[in-house]
Design a protein around this motif. Structure first.
Motif, PDB file in Angstrom:
ATOM      1  N   ILE A 190       0.799  -1.229   0.000  1.00 44.80           N
ATOM      2  CA  ILE A 190       0.000   0.000   0.000  1.00 44.80           C
ATOM      3  C   ILE A 190       0.835   1.285   0.000  1.00 44.80           C
ATOM      4  O   ILE A 190       0.669   2.120  -0.900  1.00 44.80           O
ATOM      5  N   SER A 208       0.997   3.847  -3.167  1.00 46.23           N
ATOM      6  CA  SER A 208       0.684   5.260  -2.985  1.00 46.23           C
ATOM      7  C   SER A 208       1.795   6.109  -3.615  1.00 46.23           C
ATOM      8  O   SER A 208       1.528   7.012  -4.413  1.00 46.23           O
ATOM      9  N   ASN A 264       1.808   5.976  -7.404  1.00 47.40           N
ATOM     10  CA  ASN A 264       0.759   6.806  -7.980  1.00 47.40           C
ATOM     11  C   ASN A 264       1.132   8.288  -7.932  1.00 47.40           C
ATOM     12  O   ASN A 264       1.064   8.995  -8.941  1.00 47.40           O
ATOM     13  N   ASN A 287       0.499  12.187   2.564  1.00 54.87           N
ATOM     14  CA  ASN A 287      -0.613  11.537   1.847  1.00 54.87           C
ATOM     15  C   ASN A 287      -0.488  10.019   1.884  1.00 54.87           C
ATOM     16  O   ASN A 287      -1.468   9.303   2.081  1.00 54.87           O
ATOM     17  N   LYS A 288       0.746   9.545   1.689  1.00 54.87           N
ATOM     18  CA  LYS A 288       0.995   8.091   1.744  1.00 54.87           C
ATOM     19  C   LYS A 288       0.644   7.556   3.140  1.00 54.87           C
ATOM     20  O   LYS A 288      -0.073   6.573   3.282  1.00 54.87           O
ATOM     21  N   ASP A 289       1.142   8.266   4.177  1.00 57.40           N
ATOM     22  CA  ASP A 289       0.895   7.806   5.554  1.00 57.40           C
ATOM     23  C   ASP A 289      -0.593   7.815   5.890  1.00 57.40           C
ATOM     24  O   ASP A 289      -1.092   6.959   6.604  1.00 57.40           O
ATOM     25  N   LYS A 290      -1.281   8.815   5.350  1.00 61.42           N
ATOM     26  CA  LYS A 290      -2.725   8.935   5.606  1.00 61.42           C
ATOM     27  C   LYS A 290      -3.464   7.722   5.000  1.00 61.42           C
ATOM     28  O   LYS A 290      -4.336   7.139   5.641  1.00 61.42           O
ATOM     29  N   SER A 291      -3.077   7.352   3.774  1.00 68.22           N
ATOM     30  CA  SER A 291      -3.713   6.186   3.126  1.00 68.22           C
ATOM     31  C   SER A 291      -3.509   4.944   3.991  1.00 68.22           C
ATOM     32  O   SER A 291      -4.439   4.157   4.211  1.00 68.22           O
ATOM     33  N   VAL A 292      -2.275   4.774   4.485  1.00 69.67           N
ATOM     34  CA  VAL A 292      -1.963   3.601   5.315  1.00 69.67           C
ATOM     35  C   VAL A 292      -2.824   3.616   6.574  1.00 69.67           C
ATOM     36  O   VAL A 292      -3.431   2.604   6.946  1.00 69.67           O
ATOM     37  N   GLN A 293      -2.893   4.796   7.205  1.00 65.53           N
ATOM     38  CA  GLN A 293      -3.640   4.901   8.465  1.00 65.53           C
ATOM     39  C   GLN A 293      -5.125   4.549   8.267  1.00 65.53           C
ATOM     40  O   GLN A 293      -5.698   3.775   9.026  1.00 65.53           O
ATOM     41  N   VAL A 294      -5.717   5.112   7.213  1.00 68.89           N
ATOM     42  CA  VAL A 294      -7.141   4.872   6.953  1.00 68.89           C
ATOM     43  C   VAL A 294      -7.387   3.377   6.718  1.00 68.89           C
ATOM     44  O   VAL A 294      -8.336   2.795   7.245  1.00 68.89           O
ATOM     45  N   LEU A 295      -6.490   2.740   5.954  1.00 69.81           N
ATOM     46  CA  LEU A 295      -6.703   1.327   5.609  1.00 69.81           C
ATOM     47  C   LEU A 295      -6.474   0.390   6.790  1.00 69.81           C
ATOM     48  O   LEU A 295      -7.220  -0.567   6.983  1.00 69.81           O
TER      49      LEU A 295
END
Ligand code: FAD
Length: 390
Positions: free
Chosen positions: A45, A49, A52, A84-92
């Motif tokens: 993930i 991120s 992308n 942004n990358k860390d946020k994606s990880v956190q949400v998932l």
């Protein structure tokens, strides 16, 4: 419990959810502090991120003006990109925790250690002196894998990094050397090359992406070279040393023994991963491993102890998230009295570069070695209208 799962990665968490859905009283132990394993936290993930985001940056910088989208003054804000990358990880990872609650799975935050065929001790993450003893009819080991290095090369996660370190650079390295031309090295190499690094891949074999058709591998290398990645194939890395503000990588050519040296800011060691079984107590309770350190399982994914199963990166087969997930589902179904199984002949593998490269089934080289009759079919992507337009 009906089942205790040790490890909350794609194998473990998917197994836990499926087992709970099938009515089994389920517990899952994860020592990391967040669910999702290597894949969600430091693997698939965050790398996807960055792939992308870096591809967007490259397009904006290199393609937009030619396409009639005129913008100027494009700047990279690496801090925001990492946020942004860390946020994606956190949400998932939080999303998996939500699914655990929804499916009434008991989640233990700590390290699981086997004490018998049915008993596990959990050493709590927040206070390892605090222990909880738990018991189950069945146990699933889904403890995954960890990055390896080469003899004598120490990963410090600062200048000499594994994929984990390469996901968190705070600035773009001017020169990056990637050791190993497998999918992780090429994905991370692409990310930093797009963001401005001068990337050199040093590979022991005389081709990249082992395990893929040689024809694909050769074409792919040409495309990556055009994108600016340098390749030093057929070279054995002999040393990597931190020197003042630089890292020096030395390697020797396998064919003519000529030696070469590269100075760089960062080195990514991406030479493979090993099954992770440390501290599980496997030998004490009689669970066998093979010569590569993988837990041995039969076709039902049972270890040498019948009620203890193992899945994912910790057993044989491709180290891929969807393979681990399929095995997790199969074990949950077997435990619920159904006939879960995995078809190992149809596990796809994808490299998420640009273009993305995907394979499934045997390679042409494998078909030849196994004397299997085959036909080759080819269609150039550029003859596809949609691809041409893009
Ligand atoms: P893991 O995800 O490693 O999870 C195991 C978990 O068990 C870990 O969280 C660990 O903390 C925990 N654990 C270990 N021991 C204990 C213990 N004793 N007690 C409690 N917890 C324990 N795969 C893909 O399919 N597609 C991709 O695009 C892709 N990209 C990748 C990119 C990178 C950079 C990397 C490193 C890997 C990538 N992978 C990808 C591979 C994928 O991450 C793994 O195949 C997958 O995570 C394996 O799942 P698993 O559940 O077996 O193990």
């Amino acid at each position: 419990f009906d089942v205790i799962i040790i490890g909350g990665g794609p194998g473990g968490y998917v197994c836990a959810i499926r087992a709970a859905q099938l009515g089994l009283k389920t517990a899952c132990i994860e020592s990391r502090g967040t669910l999702g394993g290597t894949c969600l936290n430091v693997g698939c993930i965050p790398s996807k991120s960055l792939l992308n985001l870096s591809e967007n940056y490259r397009k904006a910088k290199k393609d937009f003006n030619n396409q009639g989208i005129e913008i100027s003054d494009i700047k990279l804000n690496i801090k925001k990109m990492m946020f942004n990358k860390d946020k994606s990880v956190q949400v998932l990872t939080k999303g998996v925790e939500f699914l655990f609650k929804k499916n009434k799975i008991t989640y233990f935050k700590g390290k699981g250690v086997l004490v018998s065929e049915n008993d596990v001790i959990v050493y709590e993450k927040s206070d390892p002196a605090k222990r909880t003893n738990i018991k189950a009819k069945n146990i699933v080991i889904a403890t995954g894998s960890f990055p390896t290095s080469l003899p004598g090369i120490e990963i410090d996660e600062k200048n000499i990094v594994s994929s984990t370190g390469a996901l968190t650079f705070s600035e773009v390295p001017r020169d990056l050397v990637v050791i190993g031309g497998g999918y992780i090295g090429l994905e991370m190499g692409s990310v930093w090359s797009r963001l401005g690094s001068n990337v050199t891949v040093v590979e022991y074999l005389d081709f990249i992406t082992p395990g893929m058709d040689r024809e694909i591998s050769n074409e792919f290398k040409k495309i990556l070279t055009k994108q600016g990645i340098n390749f030093k194939l057929n070279n054995k890395v002999t040393s990597v040393k931190n020197e003042k503000n630089k890292v020096v990588v030395e390697f020797i050519n396998n064919k003519n023994d000529s030696k070469e040296k590269l100075e760089c800011d960062k080195v990514l060691v991406s030479v493979g991963r090993k099954p992770y079984t440390e501290g599980l107590n496997l030998s004490k309770i009689g669970i066998k491993k093979d010569s590569k350190g993988r837990i041995e399982v039969n076709e039902k994914l049972q270890t040498s102890i019948k009620n203890i199963y193992a899945i994912g990166d910790v057993i044989k087969g491709p180290m891929l998230a969807h393979k681990a997930e399929e095995e997790g589902i199969a074990v949950a179904e077997i435990l619920a009295g159904q006939s879960g199984h995995v078809n190992y002949d149809v596990i796809p593998g994808v490299i998420y570069t640009s273009p993305e490269v995907a394979t499934v089934g045997k390679t042409e080289e494998e078909l030849k070695t196994e004397n299997i009759n085959y036909k080759v079919g080819k269609f150039p992507f550029l003859a596809n209208s949609r691809a041409k337009v893009n």
